[in-house]
Design an enzyme around this catalytic site. Structure first.
Site, short mmCIF file in Angstrom:
data_model
loop_
_atom_site.label_atom_id
_atom_site.label_comp_id
_atom_site.label_asym_id
_atom_site.label_seq_id
_atom_site.Cartn_x
_atom_site.Cartn_y
_atom_site.Cartn_z
N HIS A 34 48.23 39.28 44.65
CA HIS A 34 47.53 38.04 44.99
C HIS A 34 48.39 36.81 44.65
O HIS A 34 47.88 35.70 44.51
CB HIS A 34 46.16 37.96 44.31
CG HIS A 34 45.20 37.05 45.03
ND1 HIS A 34 44.92 35.77 44.61
CD2 HIS A 34 44.46 37.25 46.14
CE1 HIS A 34 44.07 35.20 45.44
NE2 HIS A 34 43.76 36.09 46.39
N HIS A 59 45.17 42.44 51.27
CA HIS A 59 45.22 41.06 50.77
C HIS A 59 46.34 40.92 49.74
O HIS A 59 46.25 40.12 48.83
CB HIS A 59 43.85 40.73 50.16
CG HIS A 59 43.59 39.27 49.94
ND1 HIS A 59 43.92 38.29 50.85
CD2 HIS A 59 42.99 38.61 48.91
CE1 HIS A 59 43.55 37.11 50.39
NE2 HIS A 59 42.99 37.27 49.21
N HIS A 110 33.87 35.70 48.96
CA HIS A 110 34.65 36.44 47.96
C HIS A 110 33.73 37.38 47.18
O HIS A 110 32.68 36.95 46.70
CB HIS A 110 35.33 35.48 46.98
CG HIS A 110 36.32 34.56 47.64
ND1 HIS A 110 35.94 33.45 48.35
CD2 HIS A 110 37.68 34.63 47.72
CE1 HIS A 110 37.03 32.86 48.84
NE2 HIS A 110 38.10 33.55 48.47
N ASP A 141 36.98 38.53 50.30
CA ASP A 141 38.32 38.63 49.73
C ASP A 141 38.27 38.89 48.22
O ASP A 141 37.27 38.61 47.55
CB ASP A 141 39.08 37.31 49.93
CG ASP A 141 39.52 37.11 51.37
OD1 ASP A 141 39.06 37.85 52.25
OD2 ASP A 141 40.31 36.18 51.60
ZN ZN Z 1 42.33 35.81 47.85
#
Ligand code: ZN
Length: 247
Positions: free
Chosen positions: A103, A99, A193, A48
């Site tokens: 954010h 995503h 991530h 992510d």
């Molecule tokens: Zn995130």
């Protein structure tokens, strides 16, 4: 005043400790894809908060070296700046999911704002990659049930995870590897991530994540696991979700 300050500090510390050691993903799994349950030897790696100009290319190199596909849930505002990295992901056999654009935690957003975040990011991904996976992962790991229904109406599969070693905290590669090896089960969707950070969207250091991912790929393959992304299994995976929901 001092007492109030100490109280706020305690609350902040409690929040950080909870975020570090409690997996909030468990709270939002219902009606999402969080495991590949019909494949006991499959593992899915997901990343992510990228693309990041430093960490994403290094991670892509590791995945290419070991011929492992993954799913990248990219932030639209970052993907907009580096469409070349989105193209690299697709050319190297990975799947690119949505995503959101900013954010921001979507549970705070209106229906109109959620649609804007998702559709804007989708246009950026489609322009760079030439295709769309119609996969979505909620930023910060929170989403309201009504928003899951909205995403489904928009044609999206919401993907969460079954295993999170919390690499965003900055744990060592050794700790990340041992945490995953202790808890891994076939069918796990693992959350890592390749970007992000506590102070800004790009301030996080992901060297430990990249080292850990390479060690894990070698060890998990040795244990008989193989790696899958979602593209080739999307239809089958949707069936799995249906079965899990009926249990
Ligand atoms: Zn995130």
């Amino acid at each position: 005043m001092v007492v109030m300050g100490l109280g706020l500090l305690s609350l902040l510390c409690l929040y950080i400790l909870l975020a570090m050691f409690f997996d909030q993903g468990k709270l939002i799994r219902k009606n999402t894809l969080y495991r590949l349950s019909s494949k006991p030897s499959a593992i899915m790696l997901t990343f992510d908060d990228g693309p990041h100009p430093i960490w994403t290319p290094q991670l892509l190199e590791v995945l290419k070296r070991h011929d492992v596909p993954a799913v990248f849930f990219v932030v639209g505002s970052l993907a907009e700046k580096r469409p070349d990295l989105i193209r690299n992901m697709i050319e190297e056999g990975h799947t690119v999911g949505n995503h959101s654009y900013s954010h921001r935690p979507i549970w705070k957003l209106s229906k109109q704002q959620v649609c804007w975040e998702i559709e804007t990011t989708e246009r950026i991904i489609s322009k760079a990659a030439g295709c769309s996976s119609m996969l979505f992962r909620p930023p910060k790991g929170f989403i309201r049930p009504s928003q899951k229904r909205l995403l489904e109406q928009m044609g999206y599969q919401t993907v969460t995870w079954s295993l999170s070693p919390k690499d965003w905290v900055g744990f060592s590669a050794r700790y990340l590897v041992s945490t995953v090896l202790r808890r891994v089960r076939g069918g796990d969707i693992i959350l890592f991530h390749d970007g992000g950070g506590v102070c800004s969207l790009t301030c996080g250091k992901r060297a430990n994540t990249i080292t850990a991912v390479e060690r894990l790929i070698v060890e998990l393959k040795r244990q008989g696991y193989h790696f899958e992304s979602l593209k080739q299994n999307y239809a089958r995976v949707k069936d799995d979700v249906g079965r899990e929901q009926q249990v």
